[in-house]
Write an enzyme that holds these catalytic residues in place. Structure first.
Site, PDB file in Angstrom:
ATOM      1  N   ASP A  49       2.721   4.251  -1.556  1.00 16.86           N
ATOM      2  CA  ASP A  49       3.635   3.815  -2.612  1.00 16.86           C
ATOM      3  C   ASP A  49       4.529   4.950  -3.090  1.00 16.86           C
ATOM      4  OD1 ASP A  49       2.215   1.505  -2.375  1.00 16.86           O
ATOM      5  OD2 ASP A  49       1.186   1.655  -4.305  1.00 16.86           O
ATOM      6  N   LYS A  88       5.632   3.057 -19.770  1.00  9.52           N
ATOM      7  CA  LYS A  88       5.755   2.906 -18.317  1.00  9.52           C
ATOM      8  C   LYS A  88       6.822   1.898 -17.905  1.00  9.52           C
ATOM      9  CE  LYS A  88       3.187   1.961 -14.074  1.00  9.52           C
ATOM     10  NZ  LYS A  88       1.884   1.698 -13.439  1.00  9.52           N
ATOM     11  N   ASP A 116       9.040  -0.636  -2.115  1.00 10.41           N
ATOM     12  CA  ASP A 116       8.728   0.794  -2.240  1.00 10.41           C
ATOM     13  C   ASP A 116       7.256   1.052  -1.956  1.00 10.41           C
ATOM     14  OD1 ASP A 116       7.653  -0.394  -4.454  1.00 10.41           O
ATOM     15  OD2 ASP A 116       8.473   1.011  -5.917  1.00 10.41           O
TER      16      ASP A 116
END
Length: 573
Positions: free
Chosen positions: A267, A341, A505
């Site tokens: 990742d 986040k 991703d």
């Protein structure tokens, strides 16, 4: 879509589908030459990867659901009880605060019923498809492109880009022996799934060895044992890994021969910001997003949270409302990281400041504040709005260059839209992307069921400058991460790989091929950013609209050497 005796079967094989789906705005879909041969190669490679249902995970999942077990994120089969309505007399005897609290509790119960109903429906749809696919030795997922060149499975309910349930249930149909390094990567996958993905790679491997007895116990008795696997961040993916680790380690020295069917995902580290940092050669952003080769993994979410704490502490000395309450929350490192986040993740993809405030409110972070139950709804929104301002300021301190690149792209898009010029660019895998948010035309159609309103794009009425500006930077970055994926898949296919599990991703191949994947994705990223894309984009857009500003009016290019990515363990891990 399934495959039996060399004959394909399934709805996506029988029914013609568009390779590029665009929706109400055509964008790149208006250009018949938008999709490159490179993108088509990737599309075929992803669609030609045979997959199958992980039977052991499916058996545990099905048994847990049938038993009414609410473990590992399974939705409850029962709705919560809604507090009853008060009799008029009792209602009148209640204070206004008590009335408000009662109404809020009823509202929350009804909202939870709606949320549970949706979660339950989605889960049962996945379970139904998995049950049907479990009868087939292999199945295939056809893929399509969106107008930015990103790759998505056509199957909407159950697919390899889905949630942890989907990822735990889907594995490669073709297995490959682990070889000399496969067990290492299988162990890294276990640590990643459990939530230990911030450790250096060798420490993740050691973490798995240290917990091997628990892992084997979970594999042997997942429901009647300790159920330790349910504590993982990705419990179903972790359980799938437990099963393979149990079988592989049982072979001892012959574990190299164990045939694995799991993909090992690597990742990106806040991938949108990685692309922006590489584009601007920004050393600060490069360090924060792990483009730099360093011994320890950087965590940009912790960095932004730390910056937010400094701002909050300063605001406390100035008596700013809400600063003390939020600092009390963010002083808990884990909570602070979680609070900031989503704002950090969505910034390179165009989240607005209002959007950040909405995230903070709807994600429940305001509930962490002391005195939350006594707060009115306007006060809750005010608290979310204040922290939004703090996070935006912290982001400006942490990823200044990335935000400057985005500002330049947005300015160019808006100036071009003012002259009715769409935003067009060529990606590193040779797609020709068009962003054209034209104003919409409204028309009415009378039917037997009443009058219906239809919307369609109207090129004659011109582009929407605001929409062109807001969407430009995220769409461009999405097209670049898609190009990185495409180039990585094609390079691996050229080297003989044929099984891929890719999610924007997060790139996955067989355990025995993961070292090759890790090197290839780094090489392709470095090759992409050996080009000065700020110059390339400016030249392209200035040709169509000479009045756009040069990027140097917004930022100075940094001195980060992108080749350092080749030595960064944490770039994709």
């Amino acid at each position: 879509m399934t495959h039996v005796s060399k004959d394909f079967d399934g709805g996506y094989y029988m029914i013609q589908e568009d390779i590029m789906r665009c929706g109400i705005f055509k964008h790149s879909g208006s250009n018949p030459n938008a999709i490159s041969d490179d993108a088509l190669r990737t599309l075929n490679a992803l669609g030609a990867t045979p997959k199958r249902i992980n039977q052991r995970v499916f058996a545990v999942l099905n048994e847990a659901w049938m038993a009414g077990d609410q473990i590992a994120g399974l939705p409850s089969a029962h709705d919560p009880v809604v507090p009853g309505r008060k009799e008029d007399e009792e209602w009148e005897d209640m204070s206004k605060d008590e009335q408000s609290e009662h109404k809020a509790s009823r509202e929350e119960a009804h909202m939870e019923i709606v949320r549970l109903g949706s979660s339950r429906k989605q889960f049962l749809d996945k379970l139904s498809v998995a049950r049907e696919m479990a009868d087939h030795p292999e199945f295939y997922e056809p893929f399509f492109l969106d107008f930015r060149g990103r790759f998505y499975p056509m199957c909407e309910t159950f697919h390899s880009q889905g949630d942890d349930v989907c990822k735990g249930l889907i594995e490669f149909a073709r297995g490959k022996p682990l070889g000399s390094r496969g067990l290492y990567w299988l162990a890294v996958r276990a640590a990643n799934c459990f939530g230990e993905d911030k450790l250096p790679l060798d420490e993740r491997y050691q973490w798995t060895l240290d917990h091997l007895d628990q892992i084997i116990e979970c594999a042997m008795d997942p429901l009647d044992g300790s159920r330790w696997w349910t504590q993982a961040d990705e419990p179903w993916g972790f359980l799938a890994t437990c099963f393979e680790l149990d079988e592989a380690t049982a072979l001892g020295d012959r574990s190299v021969e164990y045939v694995s069917h799991l993909a090992i995902p690597l990742d990106g580290s806040c991938n949108g910001l990685q692309h922006l940092s590489a584009m601007s050669k920004d050393p600060v952003g490069a360090k924060a997003t792990n483009l730099m080769a360093r011994a320890q993994r950087e965590d940009i979410y912790l960095e932004v949270a730390a910056s937010a704490r400094r701002i909050l502490a300063s605001d406390i000395t100035n008596g700013v409302e809400w600063s003390a309450q939020w600092l009390a929350v963010l002083e808990d490192t884990a909570k602070g990281r979680k609070v900031v986040k989503r704002a950090v993740m969505t910034t390179p993809y165009g989240v607005t400041e209002r959007g950040i405030a909405t995230q903070l409110y709807k994600d429940g972070h305001v509930k962490l504040l002391a005195g939350y139950k006594e707060m009115t709804k306007p006060e809750k929104w005010a608290a979310a709005s204040y922290l939004k301002d703090v996070i935006v300021k912290a982001l400006s301190e942490t990823i200044a260059a990335a935000k400057q690149v985005m500002a330049w792209i947005q300015t160019c898009a808006e100036k071009m839209a003012d002259q009715n010029v769409p935003l067009v660019w060529k990606t590193p895998n040779n797609n020709l992307i068009t962003q054209s948010y034209f104003n919409l035309a409204r028309s009415k159609v009378k039917t037997l069921y009443g009058e219906q309103v239809l919307w369609s794009e109207d090129p004659l009425s011109g582009l929407n400058p605001k929409k062109q500006a807001l969407a430009s930077a995220p769409n461009l970055i999405h097209s670049f991460d898609a190009a990185h994926l495409s180039r990585t898949v094609n390079a691996l296919a050229d080297a003989g790989n044929s099984d891929f599990l890719m999610i924007h991703d997060s790139f996955g191949v067989h355990a025995c091929d993961t070292d090759q994947l890790a090197l290839t994705l780094r090489k392709e990223f470095v090759d992409i950013y050996s080009t000065n894309w700020l110059d390339t984009l400016h030249e392209t857009w200035a040709e169509a609209c000479p009045s756009i500003p040069h990027w140097k009016e917004f930022l100075g290019q940094g001195d980060f050497d992108v080749a350092e990515v080749l030595r960064s363990d944490f770039f994709f891990s």
